[in-house]
Design an enzyme around this catalytic site. Sequence first.
Site, PDB file in Angstrom:
ATOM      1  N   LYS A 681       2.228  -4.072  -0.702  1.00 62.87           N
ATOM      2  CA  LYS A 681       1.800  -2.669  -0.754  1.00 62.87           C
ATOM      3  C   LYS A 681       1.525  -2.173  -2.171  1.00 62.87           C
ATOM      4  O   LYS A 681       1.030  -1.076  -2.350  1.00 62.87           O
ATOM      5  CB  LYS A 681       2.855  -1.777  -0.095  1.00 62.87           C
ATOM      6  N   GLY A 682       1.876  -2.952  -3.152  1.00 62.21           N
ATOM      7  CA  GLY A 682       1.554  -2.525  -4.519  1.00 62.21           C
ATOM      8  C   GLY A 682       2.722  -1.854  -5.205  1.00 62.21           C
ATOM      9  O   GLY A 682       3.452  -1.072  -4.589  1.00 62.21           O
ATOM     10  N   GLU A 685       2.335   1.330 -10.034  1.00 62.81           N
ATOM     11  CA  GLU A 685       2.409   2.728 -10.457  1.00 62.81           C
ATOM     12  C   GLU A 685       3.687   3.423 -10.013  1.00 62.81           C
ATOM     13  O   GLU A 685       4.147   4.356 -10.647  1.00 62.81           O
ATOM     14  CB  GLU A 685       1.207   3.527  -9.912  1.00 62.81           C
TER      15      GLU A 685
END
Lengths: 723, 289
Positions: A681-682, A685
Site C-alpha cells: 500500500k505504500g 509519505e
Amino acid sequence: MTSTAAASVVGQPVSRVDGPLKVAGGATYAAEFDPGPGLCHGAIVTSTVASGRIASIDTAAAEAAPGVVAVLTHRNAPVLPYHEHKGLTDPPEGERIHLLQDDRVRHQGQPVALAVAETLEEAVYAASLVRVSYRPESAVTAFSDAVAHAVPPGPRYRDRGLEGDGGRGDADAALGAAPVRIEAEYVMPRLNHNPIEPHGTVARWSEGELTLWDKTQWVDNVRAEMAAVFGLPPDRVRVVSPFVGGAFGSGLRPWANVTLAAMASRHVDRPVKVVLTRRQMFGITGYRPRSTHRVALGADRDGQLLAIRHEGVSETSTYETYAEEQLGSSEYLYACRDVATRYRVAPRNVQTPNDMRGPGKVTGVHALECAMDELAAALDMDPVELRLRNDTIVDQSTGVPFSSRSLRECYQAAGERFGWSRRNPRPGAMRDERGRLVGYGCASATWPAMRQAAEARARLLPDGSAVVSSSSSDMGPGTYTSMTQVAAETLGLPLERVRFELGDTRMPTAPVHGGSWTMASLGSAVQAACAEARRRALAEIGRADADLAAVLRQIGEPVEATVRTEPGDELRRYSAHSFGAVFAEVAVDPDLCTVRVPRLVGAYGVGRVVNPKTARSQITGGMVMGMGMALTERTEVDPRDARPVNSSLADYLVPVNADVGELDAVFVDEEDPHVNPLGVKGLGEIGTVGVAAAICNAVYHATGRRVRELPVTVERVLGAAVR
Amino acid sequence: MEFLSPATWEEALAAKSARPDAVPIMGGTDVMVELNFDRRRPAALLDLTRVPELREWAPDGDRLRLGAGVPYAVIVDRLADRAPALALASRAVASPQIRNRGSVGGNLGGASPAGDAHPPLLATDAVVELASVRGVRRVPAREFYLGPRRTARSDDELIAAVLLPAPAGPQQFAKIGTRNAMVIAVASFALALDAGRRSAGTGIGSAGPTPLRAPEAEEFLAAEFDWAGGRPPSPAVAQEFGALVAAAARPIDDVRGSAAYRRHALSVLARRTLGWAAADYRREMAACG
C-alpha cells in the site's frame, strides 16, 4: 552479501544494494557528470521585487568579466516555443514562467539573467555584476491579504477530483445539535524542501539532440517538458538521473536550472552546468504552502463523532494554481454522518508551491488530529479511545469498504510499545528525573494507496544473471534494493545475480517516483516482466520446473521481456489507504518552555512490506521531518515584499542529530488481497503524517497549553506568560 | 581577493600592518559563512593557520594565556579546569566538526553578540591581547566590545591571545537555542564567582548589540551571596538576580526569538546558573575541608 535463498527475498531486511557505492563516493549525482570537453558553468541572477517589469538590465560589466562566455537575459535569450505541457505533477491551472522570454517579474527570486563562464567562480562573479532595475507593480505579498481573495482550486482540479467543497449530510445542523463541540484554528507555515543535494543540471547538445543529467524524480517528465519548451520531438531529448540526494517531492517538476542549462548550452554551443544555490532553493523550487485551517467537531457524550466541519486555505502563486488534497482525510478517516469540507487557495506573488512529502495529508491530518485531541479533552476521554470509537471499515466518503484497514491494530501495537497506559490523563501531571514536564500525545496517520501504469524490462543473460530496468528513480526509499528483491524472487535467482537499473529515459517508462506508489506500480511491472522473461526462457527448452540459471546457460543468448502493467478497477471497488498511529513523548522545560522529543513510536498498516529495513528507514526519516515541522521548520516570508527571510540552513532549522531521540516504527501484519498484485500500500509519505499533531498534543498534555500555530516555538509555549 | 598566508607571527603582523583591510581567517567558521552569504567581500584574506603560536597555550603569571587560534575542541578536552566557563561555552558551539576548527580569536574578531565565547570572557574578567607592528597591548574583555561587531581592536592589529584569570570560584554557562546543536544562541549567560574577592562576574550573549555585563546584578550578588557558607540563594535573591540580569539585556526581536522571550530566558538562566554555582561553591568548600 551472502547468497540468499531466492524465494524468501521479498520481506527480508536486505541492506541497500547501492549502499557501498554511495558510502564510497562512487554514486554519480547530476552535477557530477562529465559531459565531455568545454563544460561551462551558469550562475543565475534572480529578481528582487515580487511583481513588476524589468526596467533596465545592464550586463556590460558582467560580459567584460574574466572567463565570461555569455550573459543571457530576456533581451538576448533564444525565443523558445514553450508548447503546452502539463505533466501529472504540474498544476493543471495556469502556466509556468517562461524563463528569460519577457520582462515580467512574478515573484522574488525569479531568474532574470544567467551568467555563463569557464568556471563556477567566474560565473558567480559575473552574475554579481549584472545590474537590474525594476518598475514594481502592485503585488499581493502578505498571506492575510491573499486569504481575503481566496478562490476554489478551479475547474481543471475539479476534473481531477479535487473540488473546493465536499462532505455529506448537514454538518452545520449536526454541529448545532451536538452535545459536545470544539472549534479551533490551526496555522501551518510554509515549509521548504531542503535535500542536501541542491537541484542541478548538466546540459549538452549534440547534433540537435539534448542530453540532460538532472536531479529528478521523473526523467520522462523532464524529457516531455524540455521537448515542449524547445519544440523538439521527445526522442531528441535524453534525461539521465541515476542517483538523487534527497528530494521529498522537490524533484517532481523541473525547475529553472533545467531549462536555463539547456538554453545556455544551445546558446554557447558547449555543455553547461547550472546548480541552484541553497538560497535559490528557497526562491526557485516549490514548497509546502502556508495554510490556515479551521476545524469544528461535534460528538455525543460517549465520543461518537456527530459532525466534522473542516475548512482550509493555502497559498499559491499568481501564475499557477497549486492545490492539494488537504481535507480528504477528514471525509474518510473516521465514521461520521455529517461532514463538510471547504478548501480554498490564496494567490500571492510568490513562486508556485509543490508537493512535499505527504502533500495535503500532512497539513489536513495535522489540523484534524489536533482537533480530535481537543475533543478528547472536552469529553474527558482517552484520546486513543476516541479514535477507536470512531473507527470504521467503510470509507463513508465513497460508501465502499476499505481494501484493508488496521488503524485499531496500529493504535494497539504502537500504544503498547510506547507505554501509553502509563499516561496520567491530567495535563501537567508528569515529570521526568530532570524536573521537566512530560507529555504523551498521539495522532492517526493516513495516506492513499495509489497505483499508476508502469513498464519494466527483464533481460536474462547466459551467465545466469539478470538486468532489470525501468526509468524510475530512487530518491532515498531504496527503489534499487526493493526492485532487486522483487525481481530476484520472481525469477528465482539469487539476489546478487540480479541488477536493477533506473533513471534514464532510454529505459522502459516508469511513473513519477512519488505518491508512495513506486512499489505498487513499478513493483507490479517488475514482477510481471520477470515472470514473463522466466516463462520465455523455460519455454525455450520446454520445461517449466528447471533451474533458471542452468536454462540460461543452455540457451546461450539473452532472453528478454518488456511488460507494461496497469491498475484495474480495484480502486473503484475498494477504498485503499495505508493507516498508522503515532505516539510522541515530549519533555518541556517548565521555565524556558523548550520542547524536546525523547521518543516517537509509530505502527503502520501498509499491506505487505517488501523490505522491513528500508521501510523502517522511510518511516523514521518521515518522523524526523514531522518533528521539524512541529518544532523548528518555517519559512519566514516578509509580508511587505514576499521575500523569504531565512533562506539558508543556518536560519531554516531542520532537526539535527542531537534533537532526535528514540525513533521506533513497526508494521502490523496486514494482508491486502485487493490493492495490487504485490499487496503493497505504500509507506513513503505516511511517516510524516500525524507526527506534528502527536507532538502538539503531547505538548498540551505536558503543559495544558494548546499551541495551534506551528512551529511550537518557546514563545508560543510560554504564551501569555511573556511580558 | 588577495590571499595572504604568512608563515610566522612577525610576518602576519607585518602583513596586517601593510593591509589593514585584510580579514584574518583561521578556522573559517565565521568568515567563510560571511563570504558564502555574500555579506562581505574583503579585498584580502589573511590566513593565520600557518602561525604556530596562535595554537599554543601556557601559564602567564596567574593567568592562562590562550592562543587566539586554539580550537574549541581543545578547550573542551584540555582546559576545562583552567577555564571552566569558557569550556562549557565551547561545548555549546555548533558541532564537533566546527569545534575542531573554530576558535576564541574568531569569535572576538567577528564580535557577533551571539558568539558563545563572549559571556565567559566577560564574566571571568578575561583580557584580550592585541598585537601589531607597533607593539602589544592588553585590553580587558569588559572594554573590548564597543558596538555591533565593533571592538577596541585597531585595523592594523591582530588578536594574539586571551588571558584567563585562574578560577577563584565556580563558573557556569548556559545557552538556549532553537535546537540542540548547530544553532546560534537565542540567549546565553555566564556567571563566575570569585571567592577571594567575594565578587561575581556576569556575561550576557545574544541579547543586545554587543555582549553585555549585568553590573547591578553583579553588585547585588556580591552583597547577597553567602560567601561564608555557600547557602542556596533564597528564592527572593535568585528572583532579583534574574530580574537584574534581564534588565541589563538590550534584546531585539529576530527570527531566532523575541525580545520578550530573551529577557525571560535570561532571568531563568541567571537563576539556574546561580543555583548551580552555589552548589559548586558548597562542594568546593567541603572538598577544602
